[in-house]
Design a protein around this motif. Sequence first.
Motif, PDB file in Angstrom:
ATOM      1  N   ALA A 197      10.962  -2.612   4.538  1.00 21.50           N
ATOM      2  CA  ALA A 197       9.883  -3.106   5.382  1.00 21.50           C
ATOM      3  C   ALA A 197      10.427  -3.326   6.784  1.00 21.50           C
ATOM      4  O   ALA A 197      10.768  -4.446   7.171  1.00 21.50           O
ATOM      5  CB  ALA A 197       9.297  -4.389   4.796  1.00 21.50           C
ATOM      6  N   GLY A 198      10.532  -2.242   7.541  1.00 18.61           N
ATOM      7  CA  GLY A 198      11.094  -2.307   8.886  1.00 18.61           C
ATOM      8  C   GLY A 198      10.083  -2.814   9.892  1.00 18.61           C
ATOM      9  O   GLY A 198       8.929  -3.092   9.545  1.00 18.61           O
ATOM     10  N   LEU A 199      10.542  -2.921  11.121  1.00 20.99           N
ATOM     11  CA  LEU A 199       9.644  -3.394  12.165  1.00 20.99           C
ATOM     12  C   LEU A 199       8.516  -2.393  12.399  1.00 20.99           C
ATOM     13  O   LEU A 199       7.341  -2.754  12.435  1.00 20.99           O
ATOM     14  CB  LEU A 199      10.432  -3.590  13.464  1.00 20.99           C
ATOM     15  CG  LEU A 199       9.619  -3.812  14.730  1.00 20.99           C
ATOM     16  CD1 LEU A 199       8.717  -5.038  14.573  1.00 20.99           C
ATOM     17  CD2 LEU A 199      10.528  -3.966  15.936  1.00 20.99           C
ATOM     18  N   HIS A 200       8.873  -1.109  12.530  1.00 18.25           N
ATOM     19  CA  HIS A 200       7.874  -0.121  12.921  1.00 18.25           C
ATOM     20  C   HIS A 200       7.245   0.613  11.757  1.00 18.25           C
ATOM     21  O   HIS A 200       6.173   1.178  11.884  1.00 18.25           O
ATOM     22  CB  HIS A 200       8.489   0.894  13.880  1.00 18.25           C
ATOM     23  CG  HIS A 200       8.938   0.290  15.163  1.00 18.25           C
ATOM     24  ND1 HIS A 200       8.123  -0.496  15.934  1.00 18.25           N
ATOM     25  CD2 HIS A 200      10.136   0.323  15.797  1.00 18.25           C
ATOM     26  CE1 HIS A 200       8.782  -0.906  16.999  1.00 18.25           C
ATOM     27  NE2 HIS A 200      10.015  -0.442  16.937  1.00 18.25           N
ATOM     28  N   GLN A 201       7.946   0.677  10.634  1.00 17.21           N
ATOM     29  CA  GLN A 201       7.326   1.359   9.493  1.00 17.21           C
ATOM     30  C   GLN A 201       7.821   0.791   8.177  1.00 17.21           C
ATOM     31  O   GLN A 201       8.888   0.188   8.087  1.00 17.21           O
ATOM     32  CB  GLN A 201       7.567   2.871   9.566  1.00 17.21           C
ATOM     33  CG  GLN A 201       9.004   3.269   9.310  1.00 17.21           C
ATOM     34  CD  GLN A 201       9.155   4.782   9.290  1.00 17.21           C
ATOM     35  OE1 GLN A 201       8.306   5.519   9.803  1.00 17.21           O
ATOM     36  NE2 GLN A 201      10.241   5.260   8.700  1.00 17.21           N
ATOM     37  N   VAL A 202       6.977   0.978   7.190  1.00 15.74           N
ATOM     38  CA  VAL A 202       7.269   0.489   5.841  1.00 15.74           C
ATOM     39  C   VAL A 202       7.411   1.698   4.924  1.00 15.74           C
ATOM     40  O   VAL A 202       6.547   2.568   4.914  1.00 15.74           O
ATOM     41  CB  VAL A 202       6.127  -0.414   5.333  1.00 15.74           C
ATOM     42  CG1 VAL A 202       6.346  -0.772   3.871  1.00 15.74           C
ATOM     43  CG2 VAL A 202       6.018  -1.663   6.186  1.00 15.74           C
ATOM     44  N   THR A 203       8.519   1.745   4.200  1.00 14.59           N
ATOM     45  CA  THR A 203       8.725   2.826   3.237  1.00 14.59           C
ATOM     46  C   THR A 203       8.943   2.226   1.858  1.00 14.59           C
ATOM     47  O   THR A 203       9.740   1.303   1.706  1.00 14.59           O
ATOM     48  CB  THR A 203       9.956   3.676   3.627  1.00 14.59           C
ATOM     49  OG1 THR A 203       9.773   4.162   4.944  1.00 14.59           O
ATOM     50  CG2 THR A 203      10.123   4.839   2.667  1.00 14.59           C
ATOM     51  N   ALA A 204       8.237   2.739   0.883  1.00 12.57           N
ATOM     52  CA  ALA A 204       8.402   2.251  -0.491  1.00 12.57           C
ATOM     53  C   ALA A 204       8.753   3.420  -1.386  1.00 12.57           C
ATOM     54  O   ALA A 204       8.233   4.523  -1.203  1.00 12.57           O
ATOM     55  CB  ALA A 204       7.121   1.588  -0.982  1.00 12.57           C
ATOM     56  N   PRO A 255       2.864   3.275   8.788  1.00 19.62           N
ATOM     57  CA  PRO A 255       3.270   2.634  10.043  1.00 19.62           C
ATOM     58  C   PRO A 255       2.962   1.141  10.005  1.00 19.62           C
ATOM     59  O   PRO A 255       2.085   0.698   9.268  1.00 19.62           O
ATOM     60  CB  PRO A 255       2.418   3.354  11.091  1.00 19.62           C
ATOM     61  CG  PRO A 255       1.232   3.816  10.337  1.00 19.62           C
ATOM     62  CD  PRO A 255       1.689   4.121   8.932  1.00 19.62           C
ATOM     63  N   SER A 256       3.721   0.401  10.800  1.00 21.00           N
ATOM     64  CA  SER A 256       3.504  -1.036  10.909  1.00 21.00           C
ATOM     65  C   SER A 256       4.030  -1.433  12.271  1.00 21.00           C
ATOM     66  O   SER A 256       5.185  -1.151  12.586  1.00 21.00           O
ATOM     67  CB  SER A 256       4.280  -1.737   9.789  1.00 21.00           C
ATOM     68  OG  SER A 256       4.399  -3.103  10.066  1.00 21.00           O
ATOM     69  N   ASN A 257       3.223  -2.042  13.099  1.00 23.40           N
ATOM     70  CA  ASN A 257       3.622  -2.333  14.471  1.00 23.40           C
ATOM     71  C   ASN A 257       4.130  -1.064  15.165  1.00 23.40           C
ATOM     72  O   ASN A 257       5.310  -0.971  15.510  1.00 23.40           O
ATOM     73  CB  ASN A 257       4.723  -3.384  14.504  1.00 23.40           C
ATOM     74  CG  ASN A 257       4.346  -4.642  13.776  1.00 23.40           C
ATOM     75  OD1 ASN A 257       3.306  -5.223  14.045  1.00 23.40           O
ATOM     76  ND2 ASN A 257       5.173  -5.033  12.829  1.00 23.40           N
ATOM     77  N   PRO A 258       3.250  -0.079  15.390  1.00 18.56           N
ATOM     78  CA  PRO A 258       3.694   1.236  15.893  1.00 18.56           C
ATOM     79  C   PRO A 258       4.582   1.116  17.119  1.00 18.56           C
ATOM     80  O   PRO A 258       4.353   0.276  18.000  1.00 18.56           O
ATOM     81  CB  PRO A 258       2.378   1.943  16.241  1.00 18.56           C
ATOM     82  CG  PRO A 258       1.328   1.228  15.485  1.00 18.56           C
ATOM     83  CD  PRO A 258       1.814  -0.158  15.229  1.00 18.56           C
ATOM     84  N   GLN A 259       5.603   1.955  17.161  1.00 23.03           N
ATOM     85  CA  GLN A 259       6.574   1.935  18.249  1.00 23.03           C
ATOM     86  C   GLN A 259       5.872   2.211  19.578  1.00 23.03           C
ATOM     87  O   GLN A 259       4.955   3.012  19.657  1.00 23.03           O
ATOM     88  CB  GLN A 259       7.622   3.017  17.998  1.00 23.03           C
ATOM     89  CG  GLN A 259       8.902   2.791  18.750  1.00 23.03           C
ATOM     90  CD  GLN A 259      10.085   3.370  18.000  1.00 23.03           C
ATOM     91  OE1 GLN A 259       9.930   4.162  17.093  1.00 23.03           O
ATOM     92  NE2 GLN A 259      11.277   2.972  18.389  1.00 23.03           N
ATOM     93  N   GLY A 260       6.352   1.534  20.612  1.00 23.52           N
ATOM     94  CA  GLY A 260       5.813   1.779  21.942  1.00 23.52           C
ATOM     95  C   GLY A 260       4.560   0.987  22.254  1.00 23.52           C
ATOM     96  O   GLY A 260       4.254   0.733  23.405  1.00 23.52           O
ATOM     97  N   THR A 315      -0.225  -3.977   4.211  1.00 21.94           N
ATOM     98  CA  THR A 315       0.441  -2.697   4.475  1.00 21.94           C
ATOM     99  C   THR A 315       1.495  -2.417   3.395  1.00 21.94           C
ATOM    100  O   THR A 315       1.593  -1.311   2.872  1.00 21.94           O
ATOM    101  CB  THR A 315       1.136  -2.744   5.851  1.00 21.94           C
ATOM    102  OG1 THR A 315       0.167  -3.084   6.830  1.00 21.94           O
ATOM    103  CG2 THR A 315       1.774  -1.418   6.176  1.00 21.94           C
ATOM    104  N   ILE A 316       2.254  -3.438   3.069  1.00 26.99           N
ATOM    105  CA  ILE A 316       3.325  -3.232   2.087  1.00 26.99           C
ATOM    106  C   ILE A 316       2.740  -2.887   0.723  1.00 26.99           C
ATOM    107  O   ILE A 316       3.185  -1.941   0.058  1.00 26.99           O
ATOM    108  CB  ILE A 316       4.217  -4.488   2.025  1.00 26.99           C
ATOM    109  CG1 ILE A 316       4.997  -4.608   3.336  1.00 26.99           C
ATOM    110  CG2 ILE A 316       5.158  -4.434   0.840  1.00 26.99           C
ATOM    111  CD1 ILE A 316       5.802  -5.882   3.465  1.00 26.99           C
ATOM    112  N   LEU A 317       1.713  -3.624   0.338  1.00 28.87           N
ATOM    113  CA  LEU A 317       1.108  -3.338  -0.971  1.00 28.87           C
ATOM    114  C   LEU A 317       0.504  -1.937  -1.005  1.00 28.87           C
ATOM    115  O   LEU A 317       0.618  -1.223  -2.009  1.00 28.87           O
ATOM    116  CB  LEU A 317       0.032  -4.390  -1.291  1.00 28.87           C
ATOM    117  CG  LEU A 317       0.578  -5.765  -1.681  1.00 28.87           C
ATOM    118  CD1 LEU A 317      -0.556  -6.749  -1.897  1.00 28.87           C
ATOM    119  CD2 LEU A 317       1.428  -5.658  -2.943  1.00 28.87           C
ATOM    120  N   ASP A 318      -0.113  -1.528   0.100  1.00 30.03           N
ATOM    121  CA  ASP A 318      -0.678  -0.174   0.162  1.00 30.03           C
ATOM    122  C   ASP A 318       0.416   0.863  -0.007  1.00 30.03           C
ATOM    123  O   ASP A 318       0.257   1.851  -0.728  1.00 30.03           O
ATOM    124  CB  ASP A 318      -1.363   0.040   1.525  1.00 30.03           C
ATOM    125  CG  ASP A 318      -2.716  -0.644   1.588  1.00 30.03           C
ATOM    126  OD1 ASP A 318      -3.148  -1.157   0.533  1.00 30.03           O
ATOM    127  OD2 ASP A 318      -3.311  -0.677   2.678  1.00 30.03           O
TER     128      ASP A 318
END
Lengths: 410, 410
Positions: B98-105, B121-126, B140-143
Amino acid sequence: MSQTPSPGPAGSSQLIRQLNAQRVLHCMWGREPSTATELMHATGLTRATILTLCRDLTEQGWLQVSENSRQAGQYTKGRPALRYAFREDACHVIGVDAGLHQVTAAVANLRGVEIGCATRPSNPQGSDAPLQPAPERRRTILDTIDAALAQAGLTHADVACLVIAVPAPVDCSGHSPKGLNEFWSLMNPELITLGAEHGWDCAVDNDANLAALAELDLASGAAEDSFAVILSGERLGAGIVMDGSLLHQSRGGIGELGMLDLVQGVESSNGLGWWARHLAREALKQAPGHSGPLGAATPEEVTSEHVFAAAEQGDRLALEIMDQLADRLARICVVLAGLLDLDRILVSGAIAPALTDVAARAKHKLTQYLYAPWLRIEASALGADAVRRGAIRLAVDRIKDQALPGGPAA
Amino acid sequence: MSQTPSPGPAGSSQLIRQLNAQRVLHCMWGREPSTATELMHATGLTRATILTLCRDLTEQGWLQVSENSRQAGQYTKGRPALRYAFREDACHVIGVDAGLHQVTAAVANLRGVEIGCATRPSNPQGSDAPLQPAPERRRTILDTIDAALAQAGLTHADVACLVIAVPAPVDCSGHSPKGLNEFWSLMNPELITLGAEHGWDCAVDNDANLAALAELDLASGAAEDSFAVILSGERLGAGIVMDGSLLHQSRGGIGELGMLDLVQGVESSNGLGWWARHLAREALKQAPGHSGPLGAATPEEVTSEHVFAAAEQGDRLALEIMDQLADRLARICVVLAGLLDLDRILVSGAIAPALTDVAARAKHKLTQYLYAPWLRIEASALGADAVRRGAIRLAVDRIKDQALPGGPAA
DNA sequence: CGGATTAAATATAGAGTCTTAATATAAGCA
DNA sequence: TGCTTATATTAAGACTCTATATTTAATCCG
């Protein structure tokens, strides 16, 4: 076909017996005498089992029945319980602080209580002579051990374990790096072989590591805490305890502080004692006619003790130096506690008693670099005894861990 | 007097059974199928015992009998041995980065092999928007987890453990410091509760710590080695492994690198990615008409990827920046390896593949500060996968350790 | 002084585990 | 078919712990 019923040990059934025996012994180690009922609560085992184990441990020499059955017990009715007591004199250990300038050896019982202690000079301070060669240093250490044994009224046969602390990194098999640093080789000239001469279990370790073990001993109960002990005389060294166990890996180089060269405001791994002397010398040269107590010494003869004493008396120059020491210490603490998230940092070694204020001031200064309100910075109460006490603690621990196989008879 | 023989469990006899079952299971975990004879050698137990244990483990669902009895065996004569195989699909685990910009599961089997993976994506970069609020991040994480499960063709009931990695310090019960740093709270909004919704065992830990676990997985066999993994994107973070086990204490702050502020030539805990961008921006401002590949970007739009790509093509400015990165890295390594006497330091994270040369150059530069010829500095081969793979590793380890009580049925 | 009370120690039976050794089984080979 | 080989199964032995019943050693009290 018929009766070859077969003997032989019934496999790992005995393992569980071993484990339980160890558990009972550890429950009683260094404690007051216990009754079976108490041990039942402590271990969860049955009375029958406990009593069998205690009988075995008594036969092996680890325990003895203690006579004051009723006195200590809370109850007054019923059959008085047997009380078994830990035999703290089942065997003895020797802890040696083999420092640069002097060697101190202590004989202790299994509770860690010293019953004999002796000190011998080694590479006397201030002398410009080359360092003692290896055979001489080994002889000095053996002499010191013999003197301590004599004072305790014990012989070589009464000893089960020897632990020696040296101011050098020590790897997991007791050796220090060879060829790299002449000083280290001379401090630890294969001291690990000293134990074999009398058939003792033997270990050699770094002095800061052992000082950390000594502090761990004091903090018993708090198995969760993490701290560093800084030995801070001439050169800095640290021992690190994480979650109640000493960090140590195969090369034994943990806690070497050469990397402080790169830290702003520290820039060397010289100890606080060294800096006190150095700063005093510089200050006295700059202010030749200084009128405070520190002015009584010339720049050449001034020592760290002078500085600490003068600071006690309110000497302005000395107090300024103490402040600089505190700043140095604060920065060192930031590095250690910041990286490892420590609960506390202890300043130990012979000069520790004089550093109570410095530690407190360092704690205050540290807040500007690091948010760590839980962190405590303190001067060790053990002072010059820390290293030796740590050696004893390690020796007792070794006996404790290897305990069961056969009883304390070395 | 008579027959009340008494039932009840015969105490700690079963304990030894548990231990042996665990031992056998661990011997087979993730390995090729084994015969009883092989397990006898591995564990020291008897054939009769091994076979009983294997039958039990099979009933519980951890093992299955594998049919190819004779093929794999070296021998051709005699009765063919039963072969038991580890059931890698006995249950499954989920590892989340669960990174700042994206979540990978990722969904993985008990061997740690991924059989489903999804990214959101989570808090998109830029973007300049404020950080995702807690409920949204949790969703977002559950999705992402559901997407990974769908890809793997599994349902919630097939999962036994969930581990989530976050860019924040995490204490031993899965919480991050509250009130201190808004960023940390938003990165880890009580994610530990996510597991309870489906009855999964759940753990949350710091991303650098988990990256270190992933490297430990690769280095399996070398249980003696000690290393640090540095995550080096925007902000620095480190995970430390000593003697084959991850350092971690109750507050979870190990490896926070704020103290680098005090290290000469580092002076901040910004990551190498941040510095690459920052230095490039400064350099391009100073040399507006730069003719090399790096000149294709404006100071405002330049990224670390530009720098790495330009350096590949021999751009002079970019190479100078790489050299400065190497110097920074060398100094960081001096602090870590000097204090902890590490065997190696691994640079990990998404930008790791671009840092192979930087690591090599850092190793070279380091020699001027620290004598440590054994030390290796390398870019991790895992790169962007490290954190997620570490989360999977921890999840599998948790299952493995809690294994016995009742079988893999969650 | 002797019996009631109390709490601990001992004795006995039971259940569980592992090992050892004997026996049974499943192949290949002549 | 019978011999050889390597494994699986079974039965007996040894050791452990627990649980219950019995004995023992004290105090208390009439």
